[in-house]
Design a protein around this motif. Structure first.
Motif, PDB file in Angstrom:
ATOM      1  N   CYS A  16       0.946  -1.348   0.146  1.00 22.31           N
ATOM      2  CA  CYS A  16      -0.006  -0.100   0.020  1.00 22.31           C
ATOM      3  C   CYS A  16       0.849   1.278   0.094  1.00 22.31           C
ATOM      4  N   TYR A  18       0.349   4.259   1.125  1.00 18.89           N
ATOM      5  CA  TYR A  18      -0.183   5.339   2.067  1.00 18.89           C
ATOM      6  C   TYR A  18       0.779   5.321   3.279  1.00 18.89           C
ATOM      7  N   CYS A  19       0.202   4.540   4.503  1.00 25.76           N
ATOM      8  CA  CYS A  19       0.943   5.049   5.504  1.00 25.76           C
ATOM      9  C   CYS A  19       1.939   4.161   5.978  1.00 25.76           C
ATOM     10  N   VAL A  21       2.423   1.814   7.978  1.00 27.61           N
ATOM     11  CA  VAL A  21       2.245   0.379   8.391  1.00 27.61           C
ATOM     12  C   VAL A  21       2.558  -0.451   7.422  1.00 27.61           C
ATOM     13  N   GLY A  22       2.671  -0.214   5.941  1.00 20.07           N
ATOM     14  CA  GLY A  22       3.307  -0.951   4.892  1.00 20.07           C
ATOM     15  C   GLY A  22       2.350  -2.300   4.583  1.00 20.07           C
ATOM     16  N   CYS A  23       1.273  -2.095   4.442  1.00 25.20           N
ATOM     17  CA  CYS A  23       0.455  -3.453   4.421  1.00 25.20           C
ATOM     18  C   CYS A  23       0.653  -4.023   2.889  1.00 25.20           C
ATOM     19  N   LEU A  53      -6.845  -4.910   5.337  1.00 24.74           N
ATOM     20  CA  LEU A  53      -6.748  -3.524   4.704  1.00 24.74           C
ATOM     21  C   LEU A  53      -7.612  -2.589   5.432  1.00 24.74           C
ATOM     22  N   CYS A  54      -7.186  -1.119   5.638  1.00 23.96           N
ATOM     23  CA  CYS A  54      -8.081  -0.214   6.060  1.00 23.96           C
ATOM     24  C   CYS A  54      -8.892   0.329   4.682  1.00 23.96           C
ATOM     25  N   LYS A  56      -8.518   3.103   3.116  1.00 26.44           N
ATOM     26  CA  LYS A  56      -7.948   3.824   2.142  1.00 26.44           C
ATOM     27  C   LYS A  56      -7.366   2.861   1.240  1.00 26.44           C
ATOM     28  N   GLY A  57      -6.592   1.682   1.806  1.00 28.12           N
ATOM     29  CA  GLY A  57      -6.214   0.544   1.149  1.00 28.12           C
ATOM     30  C   GLY A  57      -7.236  -0.083   0.291  1.00 28.12           C
ATOM     31  N   PRO A 183      -4.753   2.181  11.304  1.00 26.41           N
ATOM     32  CA  PRO A 183      -5.658   1.398  11.510  1.00 26.41           C
ATOM     33  C   PRO A 183      -5.538   0.047  11.732  1.00 26.41           C
ATOM     34  N   ILE A 184      -4.346  -0.548  10.958  1.00 30.52           N
ATOM     35  CA  ILE A 184      -4.429  -1.884  10.806  1.00 30.52           C
ATOM     36  C   ILE A 184      -3.426  -2.356  12.343  1.00 30.52           C
TER      37      ILE A 184
HETATM   38 FE1  SF4 Z   1      -2.651   1.349   3.808  1.00 29.42          FE
HETATM   39 FE2  SF4 Z   1      -4.185   1.431   5.514  1.00 29.42          FE
HETATM   40 FE3  SF4 Z   1      -2.376  -0.514   5.651  1.00 29.42          FE
HETATM   41 FE4  SF4 Z   1      -1.702   2.024   6.015  1.00 29.42          FE
HETATM   42  S1  SF4 Z   1      -3.160   0.873   7.306  1.00 29.42           S
HETATM   43  S2  SF4 Z   1      -0.519   0.731   4.780  1.00 29.42           S
HETATM   44  S3  SF4 Z   1      -3.217   3.155   4.649  1.00 29.42           S
HETATM   45  S4  SF4 Z   1      -4.067  -0.061   4.268  1.00 29.42           S
END
Ligand code: SF4
Length: 922
Positions: A16, A18-19, A21-23, A53-54, A56-57, A183-184
């Protein structure tokens, strides 16, 4: 695997964008008649998220496509080919370097870049141009954490891993709204059995789920942790053996903390001694403790000290390097950590090496570099000040939007407009920063990029491409190597694939390392492309001693300081440099909201992600609202000594009296004057250079709006309207913002006087032939519809924001067949509702009604309605709704009856009223 094989694969595993966390993300492609359907889901094998995934992901698939993309280079606003753009760029850089020296140029990078992009940019600037003027937007989010770790451990090294969150018995979230921002990880915390303590001036979605919330005075965190250290010493809760064997500087640190008695600390933090003692006691008796901290700690003029105040308590109890323990700084961006690894910060050289003579010599030999920079360069705030003063004459900005995100954002934009050469690489055509560019370079985006990122637990993962670059977009590393070649360094930048860059990066990490530097991925020093493509997520260090990577660091009690011992740092707490006063009496806090990311260049393209909040909402305590004459939903203006922003008032009893909160996401391209960074003074932490975003003194006042309008139009008309809004200086227009929808845009206007929709429409549609108009007037609104063979424009004007109809219903005009549209104008339109669960599209009234019907747990509501059952990000909000209903004192069927009656009554009234109005209007 060749890139073409990735592109033709039906399934790709990537990460991902975005953040921190690096999902891990799985992308499945399905070829259809005229298109390729993309399905995004969590990668069940990725150790950061195990398939989750949150929101956004999960919405990443909706952000793809060429709408809004920058597809060709532009030189002074005109499209051109790559060669022309790069020649201009290279000539200008070369001329400035020749005339004014290497420090007259700069790169400003981003935690969105891949490690390979970052590596070549750093190598070119520090090794070959000979300046260290290369900094990154990560300066704004975690540079104080870097200072904290380096001072304590002798290395910028996060000791913990995500698995520790599940093993901990106590998790302390400090200055972090992880339920929304990470969030994750927050779900992983909740999956364990740890008690949650939240230390945050603000009540948030995270504190909603906490066992204990310490709503401290803004900026008083260091006092609190000094108080904790003192408490631990007084109550014989120190690990003397660990302190003696593995640390240094304890005595001085304890002396500095001894002033902080329980009473003194409680006073400084503005909380009761009982609450404080409860927290101290919990910390003292819980061995497996994680301190999880983020921007609330870092974005402060004393952020470095706050980091070390936290770390001191972990060292004093020996809670580091063991399962379920440690001070865990969480990065905001997907590759902030990767940038730290390569030297993307102006004060680091490369591969975690500093600007000492040995390191300069070592890196110079490794790169065969003629003129390695000898001293640190300018950090972000100083860099843009140097642009303003003319000291920096050419700047290349990649994958970031400093005209929105930097403190004193308007001043930064102005400095860029005056700069001799501004180059911007971005995947989006129109951003606030792109508007200041002389040269615009189209960059590849998520789904097209190919390389690695490192998440907050030091885990390196692959971002893999699954589609062709849009238009003429190129990878950032390719553009940088192109410049290097034109400056005469072709041999040292002749990479043909990101694997070649990664291999060199890995070799440098191990070069003359011998265990002296924490960052070491030398096991990949000979990695072949096929292995690079198959690379599985792994946590550094990855070397011969740790061939499978390293979940935790410092388990052996050895650190990267000269003595091998960790450093205690004596802390003298300092108040925020910016202070409220008579003129600016309210504290403004700012941060991310649940469903958006940074300046919304990507998340703002997903209609679904705007359902939760589509305008910059200013959270205000009802008592403050009364004091300043602000009603729920009113348009408000915030002013600081630096600037102004507008937003919509959201009254929130959980917001503390005297404190406001506003989101960081909105830019000038999305809304009029909604940039929160325009308010922030550029004061920084003296060690890290990180700006103090979290405590800004402001004044608040309502704006006198007497009319509101919603406009729906397809893309071409939206373009005219948008241009008109950007350039029009109409004193009647107080504020606007726009929302992308399928096939067009929706605009929301706030005005001083009623809108003449026909007049505005005629102006917007002047070049479109054969326009028909239809007008309907109701008691509360006026509706204008303009069409020819196609739908062109719908305007709904209203004198009360609360009475504006459901926007989703209005947006359906863009999908209707033309013959249906005029008749639709006569139909009643339901009132708008706020979406709580974006994934399952469950609104607040639906949840409230179910609570009223006696469903009183998040799980049961999920079972009944589906809310919270996908990404789970909305669970804290659902929990807050349950609590509010419970606290209202009316329970069970009584609540049900009341709420149901109200919902039904209001819907019935609205329907009746609309029916009457239509009858009259038609
Ligand atoms: Fe992406 Fe959400 Fe995981 Fe952050 S927590 S990496 S925004 S899916």
């Amino acid at each position: 695997m060749a890139v073409t094989e990735f592109l033709s694969a039906r399934r790709s595993c990537t990460t991902c964008p975005y953040c921190g966390v690096g999902c891990g993300v799985t992308v499945d492609k399905e070829e259809r008649a005229d298109t390729t359907a993309i399905k995004v889901s969590g990668d069940t094998q990725h150790p950061a998220n195990f398939g989750k995934l949150c929101v956004k992901g999960a919405a990443l698939g909706e952000t793809l496509g060429e709408r809004g993309r920058l597809l060709r280079p532009r030189l002074h606003g005109k499209e051109c080919d790559w060669d022309s753009a790069m020649s201009y760029l290279a000539d200008s850089f070369a001329q400035n370097i020749r005339e004014y020296g290497p420090d007259s140029v700069a790169f400003y990078l981003s935690g969105q870049l891949l490690t390979e992009d970052y590596y070549v940019a750093n190598k070119l600037m520090k090794g070959f141009i000979g300046s260290a003027n290369i900094d990154t937007n990560s300066r704004l989010c975690m540079s104080s954490a870097v200072v904290g770790y380096k001072r304590a451990f002798g290395a910028d090294a996060v000791p913990c891993c995500y698995g520790d969150l599940e093993h901990a018995d106590l998790i302390i979230l400090i200055g972090s709204n992880a339920a929304w921002t990470h969030p994750i990880l927050f779900q992983r915390m909740q999956a364990g059995s740890a008690k949650l303590v939240v230390i945050d001036p603000r009540a948030s979605a995270t504190s909603e789920m906490a066992d204990l919330h310490l709503a401290i005075i803004p900026g008083s965190d260091a006092s609190l942790f000094n108080g904790l250290l003192n408490f631990l010493a007084q109550h014989n809760q120190l690990d003397h053996q660990y302190i003696q064997q593995h640390t240094q500087g304890f005595e001085d640190t304890l002396v500095a903390a001894q002033h902080w008695s329980l009473q003194q600390t409680a006073l400084a933090c503005g909380i009761s001694t009982e609450k404080l003692q409860a927290f101290f006691q919990l910390f003292a008796e819980t061995e497996k403790t994680i301190s999880f901290y983020s921007q609330g700690i870092n974005q402060s003029s004393s952020g470095s000290d706050k980091n070390n105040a936290i770390i001191n308590c972990h060292l004093a109890t020996g809670r580091i390097g063991k399962t379920g323990t440690g001070p865990f700084s969480i990065t905001g961006q997907p590759n902030a950590m990767g940038g730290r690894e390569v030297g993307g910060l102006a004060n680091m050289l490369a591969a975690h090496m500093e600007f000492d003579m040995d390191a300069i010599d070592r890196v110079g030999r490794f790169w065969c570099a003629p003129q390695v920079a000898l001293t640190p360069g300018l950090k972000a705030v100083d860099m843009f000040r140097a642009v303003e003063s003319g000291q920096i004459k050419a700047i290349w900005i990649m994958a970031t939007n400093p005209a929105v995100s930097m403190p004193e954002a308007d001043r930064v934009a102005e400095a860029l407009r005056k700069c001799r050469l501004v180059v911007v690489s971005d995947c989006i055509a129109d951003t606030d920063t792109a508007r200041c560019a002389d040269v615009l370079l189209p960059a590849t985006s998520w789904g097209e990029k190919n390389g690695t990122v490192t998440n907050a637990e030091r885990r390196i993962s692959r971002q893999r491409p699954f589609q062709e670059p849009s238009g003429e977009a190129r990878h950032d590393w390719q553009a940088i190597c192109d410049l290097a070649g034109r400056l005469g360094f072709e041999d040292q930048f002749s990479y043909s694939h990101p694997a070649d860059i990664f291999r060199e990066h890995a070799q440098l990490s191990g070069f003359e390392n011998n265990g002296s530097r924490a960052f070491d991925i030398s096991l990949f020093g000979n990695i072949q492309r096929s292995d690079y493509d198959k690379l599985q997520p792994v946590q550094w260090p990855v070397n011969t001693a740790n061939p499978n990577g390293s979940a935790r660091l410092f388990g052996d009690g050895r650190f990267f300081t000269e003595s091998g011992r960790a450093n205690f740092i004596p802390i003298t707490p300092r108040s925020p440099q910016q202070q409220i006063n008579k003129a600016y009496p309210l504290w403004l806090n700012s941060g991310r909201i649940r469903d958006q990311w940074h300046t919304m260049t990507r998340t703002g393209r997903s209609r679904k992600l705007l359902d939760h909040s589509e305008i910059a909402e200013v959270q205000i305590n009802p008592r403050d609202a009364r004091e300043y004459g602000v009603d729920e939903g009113a348009l408000v203006e915030l002013r600081s000594a630096q600037g102004r922003m507008c937003g919509r008032a959201a009254l929130n009893a959980a917001q503390k009296h005297g404190e406001l909160f506003a989101p960081i996401h909105w830019s000038q391209t999305l809304a009029q004057e909604s940039k929160v960074s325009a308010l922030t003074e550029a004061v920084v932490d003296p060690l890290s250079g990180q700006p103090e975003f979290k405590q800004v003194p402001v004044q608040l006042q309502p704006l006198e709006c007497h009319s509101y309008a919603t406009l729906i139009c397809p893309d071409p008309v939206a373009k005219s309207l948008w241009q008109w809004l950007q350039t029009h200086n109409d004193s009647n227009l107080l504020h606007w913002y726009r929302v992308p929808c399928d096939g067009g845009y929706r605009f929301e206007l706030a005005l001083c006087h009623p809108l003449d929709g026909r007049k505005l429409g005629a102006m917007l549609l002047q070049d479109i032939p054969d326009i028909h108009w239809q007008q309907v007037e109701t008691l509360k609104s006026q509706r204008w519809l303009a069409y020819n063979d196609e739908f062109q424009l719908l305007i709904i004007a209203n004198n009360d924001w609360h009475n504006l109809p459901d926007r989703r219903t209005l947006e359906r005009y863009l999908q209707l067949d033309m013959p249906q549209i005029p008749a639709q104008l006569l139909h009643p339109i339901p009132a708008g509702v706020r979406m709580v669960c974006t994934c399952m599209q469950i609104s607040r009234p639906q949840i409230e009604q179910a609570i009223g019907n006696g469903i009183h747990s998040v799980e049961a509501l999920g079972h009944a309605l589906g809310c919270g059952t996908r990404c789970g990000s909305c669970k804290p909000e659902i929990s807050a709704l349950i609590r509010t209903a419970r606290e209202s004192g009316v329970s069970g069927q009584a609540v049900a009856a009341t709420m149901e009656t109200e919902v039904v009554k209001s819907a019935k009234n609205k329907h009746k009223e609309l029916k009457e109005n239509y009858a009259a209007g038609a």
